[in-house]
Design a protein around this motif. Structure first.
Motif, short mmCIF file in Angstrom:
data_model
loop_
_atom_site.label_atom_id
_atom_site.label_comp_id
_atom_site.label_asym_id
_atom_site.label_seq_id
_atom_site.Cartn_x
_atom_site.Cartn_y
_atom_site.Cartn_z
N ASN A 260 -4.13 -11.18 -17.29
CA ASN A 260 -3.47 -11.11 -18.68
C ASN A 260 -3.88 -10.32 -19.60
OD1 ASN A 260 -4.45 -13.91 -17.31
ND2 ASN A 260 -2.79 -14.59 -18.32
N ASP A 261 -5.06 -9.84 -19.46
CA ASP A 261 -5.59 -8.73 -20.50
C ASP A 261 -4.83 -7.50 -20.49
OD1 ASP A 261 -7.37 -7.46 -22.32
OD2 ASP A 261 -8.70 -6.75 -20.64
N ALA A 262 -4.44 -7.35 -19.39
CA ALA A 262 -3.52 -5.79 -19.50
C ALA A 262 -2.61 -5.69 -20.42
CB ALA A 262 -3.10 -5.56 -17.84
N ALA A 263 -1.43 -6.57 -20.07
CA ALA A 263 -0.33 -6.88 -20.98
C ALA A 263 -0.93 -7.21 -22.55
CB ALA A 263 0.70 -7.96 -20.58
N ALA A 264 -1.84 -7.79 -22.83
CA ALA A 264 -2.07 -8.13 -24.19
C ALA A 264 -2.79 -7.00 -24.84
CB ALA A 264 -3.46 -9.33 -24.06
N HIS B 141 0.77 -1.24 0.08
CA HIS B 141 -0.03 -0.18 0.02
C HIS B 141 0.80 1.34 -0.10
CE1 HIS B 141 -3.24 2.72 0.84
NE2 HIS B 141 -2.62 3.17 1.99
N LYS B 142 2.04 1.14 0.47
CA LYS B 142 2.93 2.47 0.69
C LYS B 142 3.31 2.76 -0.77
CE LYS B 142 4.72 1.17 5.41
NZ LYS B 142 5.83 0.77 6.23
N ASN B 143 3.42 1.73 -1.72
CA ASN B 143 3.72 2.03 -2.80
C ASN B 143 2.69 2.33 -4.13
OD1 ASN B 143 6.62 1.81 -2.30
ND2 ASN B 143 6.67 -0.32 -2.95
N VAL B 144 1.43 2.05 -3.75
CA VAL B 144 0.42 1.88 -4.49
C VAL B 144 -0.05 3.47 -4.82
CG1 VAL B 144 -1.96 1.81 -4.86
CG2 VAL B 144 -0.67 -0.21 -3.70
N ARG B 145 -0.08 3.65 -6.29
CA ARG B 145 -0.55 4.92 -6.78
C ARG B 145 -1.88 4.85 -7.26
NH1 ARG B 145 2.10 8.78 -10.07
NH2 ARG B 145 0.70 10.31 -10.56
N LEU B 146 -2.56 3.69 -7.70
CA LEU B 146 -3.96 3.59 -7.43
C LEU B 146 -4.14 2.01 -7.43
CD1 LEU B 146 -4.88 2.31 -10.53
CD2 LEU B 146 -4.03 4.47 -11.24
N TYR B 147 -5.43 1.88 -6.89
CA TYR B 147 -6.15 0.74 -6.83
C TYR B 147 -7.11 0.54 -8.04
CZ TYR B 147 -4.52 -0.23 -2.03
OH TYR B 147 -3.60 -0.40 -1.19
N TRP B 148 -6.74 -0.31 -9.00
CA TRP B 148 -7.51 -0.43 -10.21
C TRP B 148 -8.82 -1.31 -10.19
CZ3 TRP B 148 -8.44 -4.92 -12.90
CH2 TRP B 148 -7.53 -6.04 -12.61
N THR C 45 -9.68 -1.45 -18.13
CA THR C 45 -9.38 -0.18 -18.78
C THR C 45 -8.70 0.73 -17.92
OG1 THR C 45 -11.59 -0.48 -19.89
CG2 THR C 45 -10.58 1.67 -19.85
N GLU C 46 -8.93 0.82 -16.66
CA GLU C 46 -8.25 1.63 -15.96
C GLU C 46 -6.82 1.40 -15.65
OE1 GLU C 46 -8.77 3.91 -11.31
OE2 GLU C 46 -9.91 1.97 -11.76
N ILE C 47 -6.24 -0.07 -15.47
CA ILE C 47 -5.02 -0.33 -15.55
C ILE C 47 -4.12 -0.24 -16.61
CG2 ILE C 47 -5.44 -2.73 -15.84
CD1 ILE C 47 -2.57 -0.97 -13.81
N VAL C 48 -4.86 -0.41 -17.78
CA VAL C 48 -4.30 -0.32 -19.04
C VAL C 48 -4.01 1.09 -19.38
CG1 VAL C 48 -4.95 -0.43 -21.81
CG2 VAL C 48 -5.31 -2.56 -20.24
N GLN C 49 -4.96 1.98 -18.91
CA GLN C 49 -4.72 3.36 -19.22
C GLN C 49 -3.55 3.99 -18.34
OE1 GLN C 49 -8.52 5.12 -18.45
NE2 GLN C 49 -9.16 4.87 -20.54
N ALA C 50 -3.60 3.44 -17.02
CA ALA C 50 -2.40 3.94 -16.24
C ALA C 50 -1.35 3.57 -16.78
CB ALA C 50 -2.97 3.53 -14.64
N MET C 51 -1.11 2.26 -17.29
CA MET C 51 0.34 1.74 -17.68
C MET C 51 0.80 2.38 -18.85
SD MET C 51 0.67 -2.33 -16.19
CE MET C 51 2.43 -2.05 -15.92
N GLY C 52 -0.42 2.37 -19.87
CA GLY C 52 0.01 2.95 -21.14
C GLY C 52 0.53 4.49 -21.08
N GLY C 53 -0.28 5.21 -20.16
CA GLY C 53 0.19 6.51 -20.06
C GLY C 53 1.47 6.88 -18.96
N GLY C 54 2.12 5.86 -18.65
CA GLY C 54 3.37 6.16 -17.72
C GLY C 54 3.03 6.43 -16.26
N GLU C 55 1.84 6.52 -16.06
CA GLU C 55 1.37 6.64 -14.35
C GLU C 55 1.94 5.48 -13.52
OE1 GLU C 55 -2.50 7.99 -11.69
OE2 GLU C 55 -2.66 7.32 -13.80
N VAL C 56 1.89 4.29 -13.87
CA VAL C 56 2.24 2.94 -13.21
C VAL C 56 3.06 2.47 -14.00
CG1 VAL C 56 1.24 0.91 -12.46
CG2 VAL C 56 0.10 3.07 -11.88
N ASP C 57 4.22 1.66 -13.33
CA ASP C 57 5.34 0.76 -13.93
C ASP C 57 5.10 -0.76 -13.64
OD1 ASP C 57 6.43 3.13 -15.32
OD2 ASP C 57 7.57 3.47 -13.50
N LEU C 58 4.43 -0.79 -12.50
CA LEU C 58 4.31 -2.26 -11.92
C LEU C 58 2.89 -2.59 -11.33
CD1 LEU C 58 7.41 -2.99 -9.42
CD2 LEU C 58 6.60 -4.41 -11.18
N ALA C 59 2.39 -3.59 -11.75
CA ALA C 59 1.04 -3.83 -11.35
C ALA C 59 0.87 -5.49 -11.04
CB ALA C 59 0.15 -3.38 -12.43
#
Length: 360
Positions: free
Chosen positions: A239-243, A210-217, A221-235
């Motif tokens: 499987n759908d997100a990476a695909a 939790h100390k590292n969490v930027r957002l709880y997806w 769609t939310e995690i894809v947007q967060a990683m695609g926009g560079g807001e999050v680097d680790l999640a």
């Protein structure tokens, strides 16, 4: 395929009569079939044969997680079909929310993988009644930006709690996935046997994450947007997100090769006991999503395996291998299967996860 989004992929995938309906703007929502589902599954590429037969799409309404869906239906919300996963089916059935399925009315039922349909108490109850049509199966697993996270950091799920990734992490706003992650991180593969001490260890791990969490997806769609926009680097993601991100040429991968492994789940469809709509259309839908064309789309674009073994066998072996489904034994190695939890343990998890997210 740079810049290709899920929505544009949907448009490209539509063909024949369905494409004609879309082009003409003629697809409407069918009030005689209401599906209570995860966001994203309203994607028309999952049910073109339903539209071809009925001339419109089902009406979709959405939930954020299965506990929310359970409480809403138990409180009187009406729908025809629901989309729970392996950890929830027994709970929904025992609460009297479901009616058994007539498998003779589901095209391709006998083509479903017996390794999935035969899972104890998941599909068929002791009295021989069938309550659940397994449809997609996959993982919750470590997902990362290859340009921001070095390979040497990916050996353990504990990377999610590493202070160097503060404000760069996302995990699901979902009790089951969160505690599946935590169970794996403390070395537990069967969460149904979790002791009080292990529950504390797992919860403590989630507090560190939790100390590292930027957002709880809340949905993919939310995690894809967060990683695609560079807001999050680790999640910790499905499987759908990476695909989906790979379709957009975003440098994101998912790995099953951590020391602790992954979580595996099976999801599918159930028929609600008090379904108000057309039973014929409910079975039309279940048959429509159980085809080789849909299996190919589900695997290629979403990264999930289809429970129809015959349909999976029609897919290009290179695609099957690329998505990690060529060796099922390897797929389920080092995995925590999200099987039904004891009620008291699940309630503890729900209460504790709310505290963790609030910073307590």
């Amino acid at each position: 395929m740079a810049g290709l989004t899920r929505r544009s992929t949907i448009t490209l995938a539509l063909g024949g009569a369905l494409a004609a309906f879309v082009a003409a703007g003629a697809i409407a929502e069918d009030a005689e079939l209401v599906i209570f589902d995860w966001a994203g599954y309203e994607d028309p590429s999952f049910f073109p044969k339903y539209v071809e037969k009925n001339g419109d799409t089902p009406t979709f309404t959405f939930f954020g997680d299965e506990d929310e869906a359970f409480e809403k239906v138990r409180s009187g919300f009406k729908a025809d079909l629901g989309h729970p996963c392996s950890q929830s089916v027994v709970k929904w059935r025992e609460a009297g929310l479901l009616q058994p399925l007539d498998t003779a009315r589901i095209a391709g039922w006998n083509d479903l993988d017996p390794n999935i349909t035969g899972m104890k108490d998941l599909v068929t109850s002791d009295d021989g009644k069938v309550w659940f049509m397994p449809w997609e199966w996959g993982n919750s697993l470590l997902t990362y930006n290859t340009e921001k996270v070095p390979a040497e950091d990916l050996k353990s799920l504990k990377i999610l709690a590493d202070p160097k990734y503060k404000d760069r992490v996302s995990v699901p706003d979902n009790v089951d996935d969160a505690y599946a992650l935590a169970s794996l991180a403390i070395g537990l593969k069967d969460w149904t046997q979790m002791t009080d001490d292990q529950f504390k260890q797992a919860s403590d791990f989630l507090r560190e994450v939790h100390k590292n969490v930027r957002l709880y997806w809340t949905d993919n769609t939310e995690i894809v947007q967060a990683m695609g926009g560079g807001e999050v680097d680790l999640a910790w993601a499905w499987n759908d997100a990476a695909a989906q991100l790979q379709l957009q040429s975003v440098p994101v991968q998912a790995t099953r090769d951590t020391a602790e492994g992954v979580s595996t789940w099976v999801c599918g469809y159930v028929l609600y006991k008090d379904a108000p709509g057309s039973l014929d259309k409910a079975y039309d839908y279940l048959s429509a999503i159980n085809t080789p064309e849909v299996a190919n789309f589900l695997l290629s674009d979403w990264g999930y395996g289809h429970s129809n073994a015959k349909a999976m066998a029609t897919i290009d072996p290179k695609v099957v291998a690329e998505k990690g489904y060529a060796d099922v034994d390897k797929f389920v190695d080092k995995t925590l299967f999200q099987s039904p939890l004891p009620t008291d343990l699940k309630l503890k998890m729900i209460a504790e996860f709310e505290k963790i997210k609030a910073g307590y």
